[in-house]
Enzyme design. Structure first.
Site: not given
Ligand code: KIV
Length: 272
Positions: A52-53, A91, A121, A123, A190
């Site tokens: 999602d970057s 993501d 993925k 978070e 991270e």
């Protein structure tokens, strides 16, 4: 003793766990489009993350929060069309899984069905346990993401190193053990201290893939545009730049501009 490397035709979630047990480090990079994914896949990178970057890198947003599920599916389907060997992880964007497990499953199913990605993925740890379980029960592989979780930036307030204090470090280790127990196939860790990251990697059997988490983990991930030196303004300590594409591209664009204006381009051999 050197470790005999197995040649994988296609990387699967199982291959990654096998690599960890064989002591082979896992390489992972981001891609958001067909052309980049083709180069990354062809270079032999094990995992491609449709992160999602993309919200920052592709769309210019300040955070990862604005990117939508539809936009992630667009990026992921472009990547999947290019890939022959790498495992594609996509993501789940902010707002597509936090409210309840049913919504999380619906979002994960959309990603798998509409993009052809191989896994998702999410978070977080304990707080999203039920959502992860629901997705796993549907047969969708899940990669966890702990430490600095950019979707929670407004809770943290900064992008600085996480889990430096004992309480947060203990929670992180507990979360990693939980993600392993419920069936995640790997975890991204991270921006945490290297000693903690190594401890986490040594405590679980699934691979820990680090970004700003030191060399004691099972693999490394970087944002491709950063490691290619396309993003000049982003300079964290963990980032190794393998090219200066910002300079290289600027030089090429300037030369093209000069050539067009001076009528040097196109020349006779460049026309019909
Ligand atoms: O979105 C992303 O690129 C990521 C990496 C930083 C791990 O989650």
């Amino acid at each position: 003793m050197s470790v005999a490397k197995k040649q994988y035709k296609r990387i699967t979630t199982k291959s990654l766990v096998e690599m960890k047990s064989n002591g082979e480090k896992i390489s992972m990079l981001t891609a958001y489009d067909y052309t980049m994914a083709k180069i990354v896949d062809g270079a032999g990178i094990d995992v491609i993350l449709v992160g999602d970057s993309a919200s920052n890198v592709m769309a210019g947003h300040e955070t990862t929060l604005p990117i939508t599920l539809d936009e992630m599916i667009y990026h992921a389907s472009s990547v999947v069309r290019a890939v022959h060997r790498s495992l594609v992880v996509v993501d789940l964007p902010f707002g597509s899984y936090q409210s309840d497990p049913k919504e999380a499953l619906r979002s994960a199913i959309r990603i798998m069905k509409e993009s052809g990605g191989h896994s998702v993925k999410l978070e977080g740890g304990k707080e999203i346990k039920e959502s992860i379980k629901r997705i796993l029960n549907a047969g969708i592989p899940v990669m966890g993401h702990l430490g600095l979780t950019p979707q929670s930036i407004y809770k943290f307030g900064t992008y600085t190193v996480r889990a430096k204090e004992e309480e947060e470090a203990d929670k992180l280790l507990e979360d990693a053990l939980l993600l392993e127990r419920i069936g995640c196939f790997a975890i991204v860790l991270e921006k945490v201290p290297a000693t903690l990251a190594q401890k986490v990697a040594e405590s679980i059997s699934i691979p820990v893939i680090g970004i700003g988490a030191g060399g004691g983990v099972d693999g490394q991930v970087l944002v491709t545009h950063d490691m290619l030196g396309m993003t000049h303004e982003f300079n964290p300590r963990f980032l190794r730049r393998y090219l200066d594409m910002y300079e290289g591209m600027t030089t090429a664009f300037k030369q093209y501009n000069t050539d067009v204006k001076s009528k040097d381009f196109p020349n006779e051999s460049e026309q019909y």
